[in-house]
Design a protein around this motif. Structure first.
Motif, PDB file in Angstrom:
ATOM      1  N   CYS A  65       0.729  -1.215  -0.054  1.00  0.00           N
ATOM      2  CA  CYS A  65       0.195  -0.016   0.071  1.00  0.00           C
ATOM      3  C   CYS A  65       0.682   1.256  -0.036  1.00  0.00           C
ATOM      4  O   CYS A  65       0.388   2.416  -0.528  1.00  0.00           O
ATOM      5  CB  CYS A  65      -0.842   0.038   1.260  1.00  0.00           C
ATOM      6  N   PHE A  66       2.272   1.197   0.719  1.00  0.00           N
ATOM      7  CA  PHE A  66       2.974   2.408   0.462  1.00  0.00           C
ATOM      8  C   PHE A  66       3.333   2.702  -0.859  1.00  0.00           C
ATOM      9  O   PHE A  66       3.501   3.732  -1.165  1.00  0.00           O
ATOM     10  CB  PHE A  66       4.400   2.144   1.454  1.00  0.00           C
ATOM     11  N   THR A  67       3.701   1.576  -1.605  1.00  0.00           N
ATOM     12  CA  THR A  67       4.094   1.622  -3.001  1.00  0.00           C
ATOM     13  C   THR A  67       2.907   2.367  -3.694  1.00  0.00           C
ATOM     14  O   THR A  67       3.041   3.112  -4.773  1.00  0.00           O
ATOM     15  CB  THR A  67       4.351   0.244  -3.459  1.00  0.00           C
ATOM     16  N   LEU A  68       1.604   1.976  -3.557  1.00  0.00           N
ATOM     17  CA  LEU A  68       0.573   2.433  -4.177  1.00  0.00           C
ATOM     18  C   LEU A  68       0.340   4.077  -4.014  1.00  0.00           C
ATOM     19  O   LEU A  68       0.424   4.592  -5.047  1.00  0.00           O
ATOM     20  CB  LEU A  68      -0.885   1.580  -3.801  1.00  0.00           C
ATOM     21  N   VAL A  69       0.553   4.186  -2.837  1.00  0.00           N
ATOM     22  CA  VAL A  69       0.455   5.722  -2.690  1.00  0.00           C
ATOM     23  C   VAL A  69       1.409   6.420  -3.374  1.00  0.00           C
ATOM     24  O   VAL A  69       1.331   7.674  -3.670  1.00  0.00           O
ATOM     25  CB  VAL A  69       0.323   5.947  -1.201  1.00  0.00           C
ATOM     26  N   GLY A  70       2.885   5.922  -2.841  1.00  0.00           N
ATOM     27  CA  GLY A  70       3.883   6.665  -3.745  1.00  0.00           C
ATOM     28  C   GLY A  70       3.939   6.668  -5.131  1.00  0.00           C
ATOM     29  O   GLY A  70       4.020   7.685  -5.731  1.00  0.00           O
TER      30      GLY A  70
END
Length: 408
Positions: free
Chosen positions: A95-100
């Motif tokens: 999810c961090f990757t998605l937001v980034g």
């Protein structure tokens, strides 16, 4: 049943028939998606440089921030996972990757771009240590092969990323990066499924946790420390060279051979595709002949090809780059498994350290070469980087560790 699972965790070579290939290929696929997303960042550099007028030093700083956030948390996450495994942290980390990714697609300020790549890096730092632990858990004893299947997914993603960037991002602009969020969503779903399998395995081995914590290497501590120091040097050699290739090979080709951005991205794809293929080869050879020899062959064996590259025409340069990628790629899986054989009670921590070093040294290398390119030239840094694989000769000093884990 429980003892059989415990033996799989230890990686006993007689249990090859117990290899969970479905889990390994799922993890390889998720690694492909994760690293495909990450590889879009350096593929964006020519576009960002033209769009916002960034210097090579700023380009290097973007890589440094991304690589440091990818690396600095990994050993701590790995150490925590060794003591308190979190099966669903893999899905959550994506999810961090998605937001980034979504932030990067719409960032127009240098600082916001740094924040965006930092978020993507944090997602990577959560993914790699626990994913390596899952790969070894599913190995059935064939640890080099399992690590290679996992790693070849990552290398494949690194190769596909620039190609997709050339086909999607370069023609349609920075906002097209947002489409890669679909890959992050798919990876998160697959990792949730793996997390369920992982949680079931943890229940099986719960009664043997004390044994897992008590497992130690048969080698003296001093030998282990020296061997780990040599492995760190190998990571430095490999990933400083690779940082120059992934971040500046396209600029080198455009500068020396007058290629377009898209043409240079296709050449980078060829190098990275060979890199992916070489990873799987290293896994087969490591289980069969020993990881030390794969490390030695991979790093030092690439030197003749790297040293020839700056003196050849376009075809020769590309041919040497492909051969170099094929040869040098096999080292990382062997290094990670060799290191976990040295400290079998700390698989997550060791995987976190070496994945962290891979990203961290790669980021430092990219920033260093960017700074040096501003002072000198792209061609000069390319010449300097080709000498790095010669450091592979130090691998001769590694103690022999057989695939079963015994040193001599």
């Amino acid at each position: 049943m429980n003892m059989n699972v415990w033996n799989k965790i230890k990686g006993h070579p007689s249990l090859a028939q117990g290899t969970a290939y479905a889990i390994l290929f799922t993890m390889g696929t998720c690694h492909l998606l994760n690293d495909m997303i990450q590889s879009v960042i350096p593929a964006l550099y020519p576009l960002l440089k033209d769009l916002y007028g960034f210097t090579f030093a700023q380009i290097g700083l973007i890589t440094l921030v991304f690589q440091l956030t990818s690396s600095i948390f990994q050993p701590f996450i790995g150490l925590y996972a060794d003591r308190h495994p979190q099966p669903y942290s893999l899905s959550l980390g994506m999810c961090f990757t998605l937001v980034g990714l979504l932030a990067l697609a719409f960032s127009s300020d240098f600082l916001l771009i740094l924040v965006s790549v930092a978020l993507i890096g944090c997602g990577s730092s959560v993914f790699h240590p626990e994913a390596s632990r899952v790969a070894q858990m599913a190995s059935g004893g064939r640890k080099s092969l399992a690590q290679s299947i996992f790693q070849v997914g990552g290398n494949g993603g690194s190769a596909v990323g620039p190609l997709l960037a050339a086909l999607i991002v370069i023609p349609y602009g920075q906002h097209a990066v947002g489409w890669f969020a679909l890959a992050a969503l798919l990876a998160s779903f697959l990792l949730a499924r793996v997390g369920y399998w992982y949680s079931l395995m943890l229940r099986e081995i719960k009664t043997f946790r004390r044994k897992a914590q008590a497992a130690t290497s048969s080698l003296p501590r001093k030998t282990v420390r020296v061997a780990l120091g040599i492995l760190v040097l190998m990571i430095f050699s490999k990933y400083f060279f690779n940082a120059c290739m992934t971040s500046y090979f396209t600029f080198y080709l455009m500068d020396k051979f007058a290629l377009t951005v898209q043409q240079s991205q296709y050449c980078l794809f060829a190098y990275l595709a060979a890199f992916a293929a070489g990873t799987l080869l290293g896994g087969f050879l490591g289980d069969r002949y020993g990881r030390k020899y794969v490390i030695l062959f991979s790093i030092l064996g690439a030197a003749p090809f790297t040293l020839a590259m700056p003196y050849l025409n376009l075809f020769g340069t590309l041919a040497m780059a492909i051969i170099t990628g094929l040869v040098i790629a096999s080292a990382f899986s062997a290094i990670v498994v060799y290191a976990t054989d040295l400290m079998p009670d700390k698989v997550g921590m060791i995987a976190g350290i070496f994945f962290g070093l891979m990203f961290g040294l790669g980021g430092i290398g990219s920033a260093f070469f960017g700074w040096l390119a501003d002072l000198t030239s792209i061609e000069y840094i390319f010449h300097v980087s080709t000498w790095l694989p010669l450091l592979g000769v130090v691998a001769v000093l590694l103690p022999d560790i057989r695939p079963g884990g015994e040193g001599k």
